[in-house]
Design an enzyme around this catalytic site. Structure first.
Site, PDB file in Angstrom:
ATOM      1  N   ASP A 108      -1.227  -7.470  -3.146  1.00 45.45           N
ATOM      2  CA  ASP A 108      -2.600  -7.257  -3.566  1.00 45.45           C
ATOM      3  C   ASP A 108      -2.546  -6.145  -4.611  1.00 45.45           C
ATOM      4  OD1 ASP A 108      -5.292  -7.294  -3.965  1.00 45.45           O
ATOM      5  OD2 ASP A 108      -5.843  -7.186  -1.853  1.00 45.45           O
TER       6      ASP A 108
HETATM    7  C1  BGC Z   1      -8.557  -7.771  -4.075  1.00 46.75           C
HETATM    8  C2  BGC Z   1      -7.967  -9.142  -4.273  1.00 46.75           C
HETATM    9  C3  BGC Z   1      -8.060  -9.542  -5.722  1.00 46.75           C
HETATM   10  C4  BGC Z   1      -7.356  -8.487  -6.564  1.00 46.75           C
HETATM   11  C5  BGC Z   1      -7.407  -8.773  -8.039  1.00 46.75           C
HETATM   12  C6  BGC Z   1      -7.965  -6.765  -5.028  1.00 46.75           C
HETATM   13  O1  BGC Z   1      -8.637  -5.545  -4.962  1.00 46.75           O
HETATM   14  O2  BGC Z   1      -8.344  -7.338  -2.759  1.00 46.75           O
HETATM   15  O3  BGC Z   1      -8.612 -10.072  -3.472  1.00 46.75           O
HETATM   16  O4  BGC Z   1      -7.520 -10.806  -5.914  1.00 46.75           O
HETATM   17  O5  BGC Z   1      -7.971  -7.235  -6.346  1.00 46.75           O
HETATM   18  O6  BGC Z   1      -8.677  -8.578  -8.515  1.00 46.75           O
END
Ligand code: BGC
Length: 761
Positions: free
Chosen positions: A227
């Site tokens: 993530d």
């Molecule tokens: C979120 C993800 C997301 C990623 C990219 C993160 O903060 O938890 O779900 O895909 O950011 O935006």
């Protein structure tokens, strides 16, 4: 491109660089070897493609905002979700996106989870089916997905650091199965690890989760991406199985990897394996031609269809569908300013937005519509707005209230602190319904709200969810009966916050959140506690009614590996066409370890004309009857009777069939020197070797504790049934009390018995 040939030609620096992003949304290209960049974008219910992936920007290009996962899940329609996946892929292709960052398959552990709107369900079976179909839809067009957030990412509070303390069985039965099913049935191109720790180890470094379970046990072939910002220790993450770190660029991390290989701390083979996985996906992505346009209007209509199918009619005294042309007082800010998606990384720049008030006007024919805002954007209390709404409602035949849970109460990044609407909204509903009995409430929210303060006073409630950009039209479709509602809840609506399963263990502190409720989340908890709820899992009303009849099972006795098929006839007994979702739950009558009373193991949605009957068939496989045994470290079945419950919701079981399962498992003997007498007697091999001594041991025990001695009466010298206590003590401990009567030392005796049960002699 042959991947091994590419790896052989790559320098150590190139390999390390490939394992970290080049920008917030792209992989590092290797131009000299012809390896292109790969572009990813959020996800899940729309494509959030920034104009230039190499620039830091928050704005994104227009794309269809489909309903969020709570609404999508309430359709219970796997074909529709597949179609949504295909449409999302078409938009990815047009917007030059290789991998869409979704779907989210985490469980809704508590309705307070700020991000619940992005997740499907409190039930792992349902979430797994939906995630698999979503992925298959997207990937059928040559676009990848990212199944997220693996694993046990169930809250926003301290989400970057908190450790989810979850026991092995709960992980296997509740928090992992949706991921497992999606991986096994759909092979997402990528899996995104969670931010949090799981049992003390960051999910981004978790060898057991990423390598042992995901890659080795489930056979995941794609790459694991972090993530955004989840990696703390890059080298530890590579060793754990985290292939690709995002976002980039992160020159320092690249250097750390290079140095770790040079110093011998990191085996280059481990790096090569991650490089292989990344290259494989980059090559797959490169094969799909990008560019062109997508069908803006067609996708808007699909979004409208999904929204209408996912909305759940919670209450209806017969007012809906709205019949004659009449005077409708439309009240509530969200009638003019649609609340159709949640805040955070999934936020989409919609191609257009259906304004609920306008859509109502379009379908209302000659009806007269008036409008009052009803509540402000902030949390202030405005009696004047309530008074204005009441004046409008009194003068009308019907009041339609559009109530949206404000963003300050629900979003990615923070959890909810209560399940309430705002004070103003509650007062507004009460005041309007007090003067207008024909009051309909339409809710726009991503997760349950409590309603007991006002629901008795209103005629109808429609759960409209975060309904996507076309949801305003879908509401009108349902209100006027153009669509017969068929959505059913994929999560329980509780009566109050303190009833909810995780209430006493939420949101944790001091670095840890303990999943103390274990297996018992959602309806599993309310079943076990025999607690009433506001609306049960699987519940939803229709403008018609359905009768269930003729329940059948393919065989009443069956082997676990063969499974059984359940069938039931469903008849539309009303006057309008409608859809019904039949749910099949399994209840184990007797089990070695405690199990939830019932668990969803199959479902099917049928479309029926008035008077029409269809037979629904639902197969149940090994896993429908199995549970995860932490001592055997595998899914096991046990011989015995199971009830198959066929229902219209978790609380509306229409038929029950009893079947007998024969387990084909030859389980290893797990008796050890701490095993209790009861465990020895329950295990077939244990009983065979120890059973003959049991009576002798019992007689000895009773004699020793004065059983049968007239002076003490029936209960013996210490006034208890001594075997009730001994049966749950380790065999060796009981024998210690009887040392004098034994030919060998108790420890040697138990060691001998253990050798026999483990076939060592
Ligand atoms: C979120 C993800 C997301 C990623 C990219 C993160 O903060 O938890 O779900 O895909 O950011 O935006």
């Amino acid at each position: 491109m042959n991947i091994q040939t590419l790896i052989d030609q790559m320098t150590l620096e190139e390999k390390a660089a490939l394992c970290t992003g080049a920008s917030a949304w792209s992989t590092t290209p290797i131009e000299r070897l012809g390896v292109p960049e790969m572009i990813v974008s959020d996800g899940p219910h729309g494509v959030r493609r920034v104009p230039d992936v190499h620039e830091m920007a928050l704005g994104s290009l227009p794309a269809t905002c489909f309903p969020t996962a709570s609404c999508v899940a309430s359709t219970w329609d796997v074909d529709l979700i597949r179609q949504m996946g295909e449409a999302l892929a078409e938009e990815c292709i047009a917007l030059n996106v290789d991998v869409l960052l979704g779907p989210g398959a985490n469980m809704k552990r508590s309705p307070l989870g700020g991000r619940n709107f992005e997740y499907f369900s409190e039930d792992p079976f349902l979430a797994g089916e939906l995630a698999a179909n979503f992925i298959n839809g997207v990937q059928s067009k040559g676009v990848g997905t990212s199944l997220k957030h693996y694993a046990a990412n169930n809250q926003e509070f301290q989400r970057f650091s908190i450790s989810a303390a979850v026991d092995e069985r709960t992980l296997r039965e509740i928090y992992l199965p949706a991921f497992e099913k999606a991986v096994k049935q759909a092979q997402p191109w990528t899996v995104m690890c969670a931010y949090n720790k799981v049992n003390g180890t960051f999910a981004s470094q978790h060898h057991r989760l990423l390598t042992d379970i995901l890659k080795d046990e489930w056979g995941f072939e794609g790459l694991v991406v972090s993530d955004w910002g989840a990696v703390r220790d890059r080298v530890a993450a590579l060793k754990g199985g985290l292939d690709w770190e995002m976002p980039g660029p992160q020159e320092r991390r690249v250097q750390e990897v290079v140095e770790a290989v040079r110093s011998g701390d990191l085996d280059e083979a481990v790096l090569d394996e991650s490089v292989r996985r990344i290259l494989r996906i980059v090559c797959m992505a490169a094969e799909t031609p990008k560019g062109g346009n997508f069908d803006v209007e067609g996708h808007h209509q699909l979004a409208r269809h999904i929204a209408a199918e996912g909305m759940v009619l919670l209450k209806n005294n017969g007012l809906l569908p709205l019949k004659e042309p009449q005077h409708i007082a439309v009240i509530g800010r969200s009638a003019e300013h649609a609340h159709f998606q949640g805040g955070g990384s999934s936020h989409i720049n919609p191609t257009k937005v259906a304004v609920p008030f306008k859509e109502l006007q379009v379908q209302a024919g000659h009806a007269e519509l008036t409008y009052a805002e009803g509540y402000p954007t902030d949390n202030s209390f405005r009696q004047d707005m309530i008074d204005q709404a009441v004046a409008l409602a009194v003068a009308a035949d019907v009041a339609v209230l559009y109530i949206a849970l404000p963003t300050f109460k629900e979003s990615e990044g923070y959890d909810r602190t209560d399940l309430d609407l705002t004070e103003q909204q509650i007062a507004l509903i009460k005041a309007v319904s007090a003067v207008q009995p024909n009051t309909v409430v339409i809710l726009n929210n991503g997760a349950p709200v409590v309603m007991n303060a006002w629901m008795d006073g209103v005629a109808a409630i429609l759960e409209g969810w975060m309904m996507g950009q076309a949801g305003g039209a879908a509401i009108a479709d349902v209100l006027f009966g153009r669509v017969n509602p068929s959505g059913k809840l994929a999560e329980t609506f509780p009566l109050k916050l303190s009833d909810t399963p995780a209430y006493l263990n939420w949101p944790g502190g001091a670095g840890e959140v303990r999943y103390g409720e274990g297996l018992f989340i959602g309806y599993r908890y309310y079943d076990a506690k025999e607690m009433p709820v506001q609306f049960p899992f699987g519940y939803g009303l229709s403008y018609t009614s359905f009768a269930y009849s003729n329940p059948q099972v393919s065989s009443t006795t069956f082997k676990d590996v063969e499974g059984v098929t359940v069938a039931v006839d469903v008849t539309n007994t009303g006057d309008v066409a409608g859809k019904e979702t039949v749910q099949v739950y399994v209840h184990d009558r007797e089990s070695g370890l405690i199990r939830p009373y019932k668990e969803l193991k199959g479902f099917a949605k049928v479309d029926l004309q008035p008077g029409e009957t269809k037979t629904v068939s639902i197969p149940l496989d090994f896993r429908a009857f199995a549970y995860y045994h932490p001592e055997y470290r595998q899914w096991i079945t046990e011989d015995g009777q199971f009830d198959i419950l066929i229902g219209a919701s978790a609380a509306d079981i229409r038929h029950s069939l009893t079947v007998t399962l024969e387990s084909t498992l030859d389980l290893p003997c797990i008796l050890d020197k701490e095993s209790t007498i009861r465990e020895w007697m329950a295990d077939p091999r244990g009983r065979a070797v120890f059973g003959p001594f049991y009576a002798q041991m019992e007689a000895e025990a009773r004699k020793m504790f004065g059983g049968g001695d007239e002076r003490y009466g029936n209960d013996g010298a210490i006034g208890m049934d001594i075997m009730e206590m001994f049966n749950d003590m380790p065999l060796v401990s009981v024998l210690m009390f009887q040392q004098q009567a034994l030919p060998v030392h108790p420890e040697d005796m138990v060691a001998g018995l253990l050798q026999q049960v483990h076939n060592e002699i």
